[in-house]
Enzyme design. Structure first.
Site, PDB file in Angstrom:
ATOM      1  N   LYS A  13       0.509  -1.500  -0.303  1.00 19.44           N
ATOM      2  CA  LYS A  13       0.069   0.227  -0.071  1.00 19.44           C
ATOM      3  C   LYS A  13       0.790   1.351   0.017  1.00 19.44           C
ATOM      4  O   LYS A  13       0.544   2.469  -0.995  1.00 19.44           O
ATOM      5  CB  LYS A  13      -0.597  -0.099   1.410  1.00 19.44           C
ATOM      6  CG  LYS A  13      -2.302  -1.214   1.178  1.00 19.44           C
ATOM      7  CD  LYS A  13      -2.619  -1.643   3.148  1.00 19.44           C
ATOM      8  CE  LYS A  13      -2.026  -0.860   3.772  1.00 19.44           C
ATOM      9  NZ  LYS A  13      -1.268  -2.419   3.864  1.00 19.44           N
ATOM     10  N   ARG A  88      -9.703   1.051   8.937  1.00 21.05           N
ATOM     11  CA  ARG A  88      -9.366  -1.465   9.578  1.00 21.05           C
ATOM     12  C   ARG A  88     -10.155  -1.215   9.566  1.00 21.05           C
ATOM     13  O   ARG A  88     -10.099  -2.511  10.542  1.00 21.05           O
ATOM     14  CB  ARG A  88      -8.272  -0.741   9.670  1.00 21.05           C
ATOM     15  CG  ARG A  88      -7.047  -0.993   9.710  1.00 21.05           C
ATOM     16  CD  ARG A  88      -5.709  -0.452  10.745  1.00 21.05           C
ATOM     17  NE  ARG A  88      -4.223  -0.987  10.330  1.00 21.05           N
ATOM     18  CZ  ARG A  88      -2.778  -0.559   9.254  1.00 21.05           C
ATOM     19  NH1 ARG A  88      -3.500   0.913   8.773  1.00 21.05           N
ATOM     20  NH2 ARG A  88      -2.211  -1.940   9.531  1.00 21.05           N
ATOM     21  N   ARG A 127      11.943  -5.391   5.095  1.00 20.23           N
ATOM     22  CA  ARG A 127      12.146  -4.391   5.206  1.00 20.23           C
ATOM     23  C   ARG A 127      12.660  -4.061   5.643  1.00 20.23           C
ATOM     24  O   ARG A 127      13.035  -3.534   6.696  1.00 20.23           O
ATOM     25  CB  ARG A 127       9.995  -3.918   5.075  1.00 20.23           C
ATOM     26  CG  ARG A 127      10.120  -2.316   5.142  1.00 20.23           C
ATOM     27  CD  ARG A 127       8.705  -1.923   4.690  1.00 20.23           C
ATOM     28  NE  ARG A 127       7.994  -2.093   6.156  1.00 20.23           N
ATOM     29  CZ  ARG A 127       7.088  -2.032   6.141  1.00 20.23           C
ATOM     30  NH1 ARG A 127       5.806  -1.860   5.343  1.00 20.23           N
ATOM     31  NH2 ARG A 127       6.384  -2.393   7.447  1.00 20.23           N
ATOM     32  N   ARG A 161      11.260  -1.226  11.252  1.00 24.45           N
ATOM     33  CA  ARG A 161      10.128  -0.864  11.744  1.00 24.45           C
ATOM     34  C   ARG A 161      10.174  -1.656  13.170  1.00 24.45           C
ATOM     35  O   ARG A 161       9.983  -2.817  12.677  1.00 24.45           O
ATOM     36  CB  ARG A 161       9.405  -0.517  10.624  1.00 24.45           C
ATOM     37  CG  ARG A 161       8.974   0.364  10.418  1.00 24.45           C
ATOM     38  CD  ARG A 161       7.066   0.795   9.636  1.00 24.45           C
ATOM     39  NE  ARG A 161       6.320   0.225   9.782  1.00 24.45           N
ATOM     40  CZ  ARG A 161       5.177  -0.583   9.322  1.00 24.45           C
ATOM     41  NH1 ARG A 161       5.000   0.117   8.498  1.00 24.45           N
ATOM     42  NH2 ARG A 161       4.415  -0.692   9.466  1.00 24.45           N
ATOM     43  N   ARG A 172      -0.103  -8.774  13.523  1.00 28.68           N
ATOM     44  CA  ARG A 172      -0.878  -8.215  12.763  1.00 28.68           C
ATOM     45  C   ARG A 172      -1.435  -8.526  11.965  1.00 28.68           C
ATOM     46  O   ARG A 172      -2.805  -8.177  11.454  1.00 28.68           O
ATOM     47  CB  ARG A 172      -0.399  -7.119  11.694  1.00 28.68           C
ATOM     48  CG  ARG A 172       0.744  -6.246  12.747  1.00 28.68           C
ATOM     49  CD  ARG A 172       2.094  -5.727  12.419  1.00 28.68           C
ATOM     50  NE  ARG A 172       2.160  -5.186  11.127  1.00 28.68           N
ATOM     51  CZ  ARG A 172       3.271  -5.120  10.822  1.00 28.68           C
ATOM     52  NH1 ARG A 172       4.265  -5.338  10.804  1.00 28.68           N
ATOM     53  NH2 ARG A 172       2.963  -3.962   9.452  1.00 28.68           N
TER      54      ARG A 172
HETATM   55  P1  AP5 Z   1       4.781  -0.957   1.930  1.00 25.55           P
HETATM   56  O1  AP5 Z   1       4.509  -0.674   0.523  1.00 25.55           O
HETATM   57  O2  AP5 Z   1       5.711  -0.999   2.915  1.00 25.55           O
HETATM   58  O3  AP5 Z   1       3.705  -2.632   2.446  1.00 25.55           O
HETATM   59  P2  AP5 Z   1       2.496  -1.689   3.255  1.00 25.55           P
HETATM   60  O4  AP5 Z   1       1.041  -2.557   2.405  1.00 25.55           O
HETATM   61  O5  AP5 Z   1       2.220  -0.051   3.210  1.00 25.55           O
HETATM   62  O6  AP5 Z   1       2.847  -2.156   4.485  1.00 25.55           O
HETATM   63  P3  AP5 Z   1       2.701  -2.223   6.224  1.00 25.55           P
HETATM   64  O7  AP5 Z   1       3.247  -2.596   6.763  1.00 25.55           O
HETATM   65  O8  AP5 Z   1       3.326  -0.279   6.504  1.00 25.55           O
HETATM   66  O9  AP5 Z   1       0.976  -1.817   6.476  1.00 25.55           O
HETATM   67  P4  AP5 Z   1       0.477  -2.178   7.874  1.00 25.55           P
HETATM   68  O10 AP5 Z   1      -1.002  -1.940   8.093  1.00 25.55           O
HETATM   69  O11 AP5 Z   1       0.740  -2.810   8.648  1.00 25.55           O
HETATM   70  O12 AP5 Z   1       1.349  -0.792   8.683  1.00 25.55           O
HETATM   71  P5  AP5 Z   1       1.195   0.884   8.976  1.00 25.55           P
HETATM   72  O13 AP5 Z   1       2.048   1.594   8.938  1.00 25.55           O
HETATM   73  O14 AP5 Z   1      -0.386   1.541   8.007  1.00 25.55           O
HETATM   74  O15 AP5 Z   1       5.986  -2.775   1.362  1.00 25.55           O
HETATM   75  C1  AP5 Z   1       5.758  -3.690   2.028  1.00 25.55           C
HETATM   76  C2  AP5 Z   1       7.579  -4.528   1.631  1.00 25.55           C
HETATM   77  O16 AP5 Z   1       7.074  -5.073   0.308  1.00 25.55           O
HETATM   78  C3  AP5 Z   1       8.501  -2.864   1.567  1.00 25.55           C
HETATM   79  O17 AP5 Z   1       9.931  -3.305   1.621  1.00 25.55           O
HETATM   80  C4  AP5 Z   1       8.311  -2.977   0.193  1.00 25.55           C
HETATM   81  O18 AP5 Z   1      10.194  -2.669  -1.209  1.00 25.55           O
HETATM   82  C5  AP5 Z   1       8.556  -4.459  -0.733  1.00 25.55           C
HETATM   83  N1  AP5 Z   1       7.149  -4.190  -1.604  1.00 25.55           N
HETATM   84  C6  AP5 Z   1       6.453  -3.471  -1.894  1.00 25.55           C
HETATM   85  N2  AP5 Z   1       5.675  -4.040  -3.028  1.00 25.55           N
HETATM   86  C7  AP5 Z   1       6.232  -5.421  -3.414  1.00 25.55           C
HETATM   87  C8  AP5 Z   1       6.023  -6.074  -4.725  1.00 25.55           C
HETATM   88  N3  AP5 Z   1       5.225  -5.794  -5.756  1.00 25.55           N
HETATM   89  N4  AP5 Z   1       6.885  -7.362  -4.505  1.00 25.55           N
HETATM   90  C9  AP5 Z   1       8.091  -6.875  -3.638  1.00 25.55           C
HETATM   91  N5  AP5 Z   1       8.153  -6.983  -2.838  1.00 25.55           N
HETATM   92  C10 AP5 Z   1       7.941  -5.334  -2.540  1.00 25.55           C
HETATM   93  O19 AP5 Z   1       0.782   0.771  10.506  1.00 25.55           O
HETATM   94  C11 AP5 Z   1       1.139   0.191  11.088  1.00 25.55           C
HETATM   95  C12 AP5 Z   1       0.406   0.594  12.849  1.00 25.55           C
HETATM   96  O20 AP5 Z   1       0.222   1.425  12.940  1.00 25.55           O
HETATM   97  C13 AP5 Z   1      -0.629  -0.583  13.012  1.00 25.55           C
HETATM   98  O21 AP5 Z   1      -0.101  -2.248  13.148  1.00 25.55           O
HETATM   99  C14 AP5 Z   1      -1.435  -0.028  14.238  1.00 25.55           C
HETATM  100  O22 AP5 Z   1      -1.000  -0.170  14.945  1.00 25.55           O
HETATM  101  C15 AP5 Z   1      -1.065   1.633  13.759  1.00 25.55           C
HETATM  102  N6  AP5 Z   1      -2.596   1.900  13.006  1.00 25.55           N
HETATM  103  C16 AP5 Z   1      -2.177   2.953  11.879  1.00 25.55           C
HETATM  104  N7  AP5 Z   1      -3.398   2.766  10.614  1.00 25.55           N
HETATM  105  C17 AP5 Z   1      -4.564   2.508  12.090  1.00 25.55           C
HETATM  106  C18 AP5 Z   1      -5.915   2.636  11.904  1.00 25.55           C
HETATM  107  N8  AP5 Z   1      -6.307   2.627  10.986  1.00 25.55           N
HETATM  108  N9  AP5 Z   1      -6.675   2.097  12.985  1.00 25.55           N
HETATM  109  C19 AP5 Z   1      -5.949   1.194  14.042  1.00 25.55           C
HETATM  110  N10 AP5 Z   1      -4.205   1.712  14.005  1.00 25.55           N
HETATM  111  C20 AP5 Z   1      -3.900   2.435  12.769  1.00 25.55           C
END
Ligand code: AP5
Length: 218
Positions: A13, A88, A127, A161, A172
């Site tokens: 994402k 979410r 990552r 991270r 997660r």
């Molecule tokens: P990346 O693009 O970083 O993936 P992502 O889907 O953004 O993953 P996240 O871990 O950031 O998502 P998340 O939803 O857990 O975290 P968030 O920060 O929102 O890609 C991942 C890796 O794969 C990278 O190394 C990239 O280079 C590689 N890659 C990408 N595309 C690829 C491809 N096609 N092929 C191969 N490799 C590829 O949330 C973190 C925390 O914040 C949560 O756990 C929670 O505590 C809190 N939080 C955030 N939002 C909320 C909410 N709405 N409600 C409640 N708590 C929340």
């Protein structure tokens, strides 16, 4: 262009949001990035959410909705935005419906990126992130030394991270399947919902997303 990017942790994402932001000049609203910035600043909010995030748990719906409403009301969101990691939960999706109604009845396109759990674990344990500009890297085919300094901003602060350990990633994923995946049905029922295979290359996923908008314009 009003977009929700939906999908489990690690499906890409953030990667796709950044590409859309560069291509279309609309902001990426990542609730994860907003919260991580607060943790880094050691603000009151940051102190409240630090351990919740490190444990891979969700921050409360009320807090998230307050953050998102404030952000979406800013001028740079008027012509479009990409929501990354929000909503979410069903209450967050219902809260967003209300916010969008208040913001002149904006309608959103929902794009789900899907990837199997085994690949997600591989991606997230590999990552690494630039602490200065947020550029995403992977050590799958590289060593950490290859990534320093950041190719975009030159920073040497390339880190892992706290929630990217295998144990926390599994937690997660469990929360995603139980609490976030029901949003797929919620948004399918509304209509403008699309699913994309996230197991393709980054470029192929981007091309599929672009295809959704090309269809809309013809
Ligand atoms: P990346 O693009 O970083 O993936 P992502 O889907 O953004 O993953 P996240 O871990 O950031 O998502 P998340 O939803 O857990 O975290 P968030 O920060 O929102 O890609 C991942 C890796 O794969 C990278 O190394 C990239 O280079 C590689 N890659 C990408 N595309 C690829 C491809 N096609 N092929 C191969 N490799 C590829 O949330 C973190 C925390 O914040 C949560 O756990 C929670 O505590 C809190 N939080 C955030 N939002 C909320 C909410 N709405 N409600 C409640 N708590 C929340």
């Amino acid at each position: 262009m009003y977009i929700i990017l939906l999908g489990a942790p690690g499906v890409g994402k953030g990667t796709q949001s950044k590409r859309l932001m560069t291509k279309h000049g609309i902001p990426q609203i990542s609730t994860g990035d907003i919260l991580r910035a607060e943790v880094k600043k050691e603000s009151t909010l940051g102190k409240r959410v630090k351990e919740i995030m490190a444990n891979g748990e969700l921050v409360s719906d009320d807090l998230i909705l307050e953050i998102v409403e404030r952000r979406l009301s800013q001028a740079d969101c008027a012509a479009g935005f990409i929501l990354d990691g929000f909503p979410r939960t069903i209450p967050q999706a219902e809260g967003l419906d209300e916010i969008l109604r208040r913001l002149d009845n904006i309608s959103v396109k929902v794009i789900e990126i899907s990837v199997d759990d085994a690949e997600i674990i591989k991606r997230l344990t590999s990552r690494r992130v630039c602490g200065n500009c947020g550029t995403l890297y992977s050590i799958l085919n590289k060593t950490l030394a290859d990534l320093i300094p950041c190719e975009k901003c030159g920073s040497k602060d390339i880190f892992q991270r706290r929630d990217d350990t295998e144990e926390t990633i599994k937690k997660r994923l469990g929360i995603y399947h139980e609490t976030t995946a029901p949003l797929i049905g919620y948004y399918k029922a509304k209509g403008d919902f699309h699913s994309i295979n996230g197991l393709q290359t980054v470029e192929e996923v981007s091309a599929d997303i672009a295809g959704l908008f090309a269809k809309q314009l013809t």
